[in-house]
Write an enzyme that holds these catalytic residues in place. Sequence first.
Site, mmCIF file in Angstrom:
data_model
loop_
_atom_site.group_PDB
_atom_site.id
_atom_site.type_symbol
_atom_site.label_atom_id
_atom_site.label_comp_id
_atom_site.label_asym_id
_atom_site.label_seq_id
_atom_site.Cartn_x
_atom_site.Cartn_y
_atom_site.Cartn_z
ATOM 1 N N SER A 128 42.387 51.970 29.081
ATOM 2 C CA SER A 128 41.927 51.531 30.361
ATOM 3 C C SER A 128 43.016 51.387 31.681
ATOM 4 C CB SER A 128 42.046 49.897 30.068
ATOM 5 O OG SER A 128 42.036 48.854 31.049
ATOM 6 N N TYR A 153 46.478 42.053 25.994
ATOM 7 C CA TYR A 153 45.596 43.269 26.107
ATOM 8 C C TYR A 153 46.117 44.550 26.682
ATOM 9 C CZ TYR A 153 41.662 45.794 27.684
ATOM 10 O OH TYR A 153 40.640 47.031 28.061
ATOM 11 N N LYS A 157 46.696 48.270 24.643
ATOM 12 C CA LYS A 157 46.222 49.776 25.243
ATOM 13 C C LYS A 157 47.409 50.746 25.350
ATOM 14 C CE LYS A 157 41.842 48.865 25.153
ATOM 15 N NZ LYS A 157 40.860 49.559 24.162
ATOM 16 N N LEU A 204 33.791 40.503 37.292
ATOM 17 C CA LEU A 204 32.702 40.331 38.515
ATOM 18 C C LEU A 204 31.278 40.370 38.285
ATOM 19 C CD1 LEU A 204 32.847 39.562 41.510
ATOM 20 C CD2 LEU A 204 33.121 42.072 41.796
HETATM 21 C C1 WQD Z 1 37.173 42.512 39.247
HETATM 22 C C2 WQD Z 1 37.655 42.219 40.449
HETATM 23 C C3 WQD Z 1 38.689 39.969 40.545
HETATM 24 C C4 WQD Z 1 35.383 37.836 38.707
HETATM 25 C C5 WQD Z 1 38.903 43.904 33.726
HETATM 26 C C6 WQD Z 1 39.933 44.225 32.746
HETATM 27 C C7 WQD Z 1 40.155 45.588 32.727
HETATM 28 C C8 WQD Z 1 39.085 46.483 32.354
HETATM 29 C C9 WQD Z 1 37.931 46.271 33.594
HETATM 30 C C10 WQD Z 1 38.747 46.600 29.950
HETATM 31 C C11 WQD Z 1 38.889 41.496 40.596
HETATM 32 C C12 WQD Z 1 37.364 39.844 41.202
HETATM 33 C C13 WQD Z 1 36.269 38.768 39.256
HETATM 34 C C14 WQD Z 1 35.171 36.608 39.567
HETATM 35 C C15 WQD Z 1 36.140 37.719 41.342
HETATM 36 N N1 WQD Z 1 38.396 46.221 31.161
HETATM 37 N N2 WQD Z 1 36.569 38.616 40.469
HETATM 38 N N3 WQD Z 1 35.487 36.652 40.828
HETATM 39 O O1 WQD Z 1 40.090 42.419 36.223
HETATM 40 O O2 WQD Z 1 39.535 44.715 37.480
HETATM 41 O O3 WQD Z 1 39.436 44.574 35.112
HETATM 42 O O4 WQD Z 1 37.763 44.869 33.625
HETATM 43 O O5 WQD Z 1 39.359 47.883 29.867
HETATM 44 O O6 WQD Z 1 40.935 45.863 31.353
HETATM 45 O O7 WQD Z 1 41.191 43.741 33.065
HETATM 46 O O8 WQD Z 1 37.727 43.270 36.329
HETATM 47 O O9 WQD Z 1 35.711 42.199 36.775
HETATM 48 O O10 WQD Z 1 37.436 40.735 35.929
HETATM 49 O O11 WQD Z 1 37.454 41.642 38.269
HETATM 50 O O12 WQD Z 1 36.558 37.609 42.561
HETATM 51 O O13 WQD Z 1 34.583 35.582 39.018
HETATM 52 O O14 WQD Z 1 36.497 41.166 40.746
HETATM 53 O O15 WQD Z 1 39.687 39.083 41.128
HETATM 54 O O16 WQD Z 1 39.439 41.670 42.137
HETATM 55 P P1 WQD Z 1 39.190 43.632 36.185
HETATM 56 P P2 WQD Z 1 36.982 42.175 36.767
#
Ligand code: WQD
Length: 344
Positions: A128, A153, A157, A204
């Site tokens: 990741s 987590y 990795k 997201l």
């Molecule tokens: C994306 C953006 C949030 C939810 C995660 C894991 C990472 C990898 C990819 C496995 C961020 C914003 C999110 C919401 C929001 N997975 N957001 N409202 O955190 O970049 O990465 O997935 O390997 O290990 O950490 O992904 O989709 O949670 O967030 O505003 O309800 O969307 O702040 O900027 P992230 P995410």
Amino acid sequence: MSKNQVLVTGGTGYIGSHTVVELQNQGYEVVIVDDLSNSEIEVVDRIEKITGRRPFFEELNLVNESGVEALFEKYPNIGSVIHFAAFKAVGESVNEPLKYYQNNICSLINLLNSMKKHKVANMVFSSSCTVYGQPEDLPVTESAKVQPAESPYGNTKQICEEILRDTVKAFSEIKAIALRYFNPVGAHSSALIGELPKGVPQNLVPFITQTAIGLREQLSVFGDDYNTPDGSAIRDYIHVVDLAKAHIIAAERLLENKNEEGYEFFNLGTGTGSSVLEVINAFEKVNDIPVNYKIVDRREGDVEQIWADTTIANEILGWKAESGIDIMMESAWKWEQAIRKGNA
Ligand code: WQD
């Protein structure tokens, strides 16, 4: 004995199931092993519906050392392993660190021990971009410093990548490639497989689609005071099918002994960053449906912005992501509608 079978751990999961479909499309015979802790057995039926071929399936948690050994005894034709099976919720890992260290690290060690014993040479590992934390320079390249992980987590990795590096160095009969995913989103065009988050989605895009379909009242956008053009955080979103295809290319690189370095790692992104607000706008525009959202405080542990430099993957693997954000949003919405109609 032609060791032409591919063992896909976590193969009923989101990225695993899409990779099984692409493997079968390329003519590979697949054995899925999954403990079904974060996926459903019906995914095997849906994979068969898409490809016309049913993968073998074994229910097993890979922390069970004797279970892993029995698996390799039962399937002597396994020649490669694509290892997805891991717990992956960043927030949960902070509250349950021992569960994450035991599951994610012991599973890999058990797999590698059995691979060594059964002369299975090739491992493609699901890593990741979280290993980079908040990179100093963007886009982030594979030579960027691996930062102290922000969560247990992310730390699992990093530790797993170090285990692979040391194992490959010690035992020349094992070769490994780690694929550092950016943000996988979207679903197979059939809308038969996709992301199936249990409970309230952490990520997201599933939260966007569940809000659009009325399952969630309102999406919270975590911060619009970042140092980015529109203030919301930036990520490199990549279509899950593009990601799946990279795994086949990586496995074949190992099968054909093309990897000069015993242990290699590659960034899998599109090379383009999109902000949260840009993703929401793209979703609304391409699907012609509004998303009810509000701006709230930043989420603990989020990095401000990260997107991939994909030069190495493009040049060495000969792989490049094909789908843009619109196709990602279109396929995610089609999948959400299919789930709610109950035909997925
Ligand atoms: C994306 C953006 C949030 C939810 C995660 C894991 C990472 C990898 C990819 C496995 C961020 C914003 C999110 C919401 C929001 N997975 N957001 N409202 O955190 O970049 O990465 O997935 O390997 O290990 O950490 O992904 O989709 O949670 O967030 O505003 O309800 O969307 O702040 O900027 P992230 P995410």
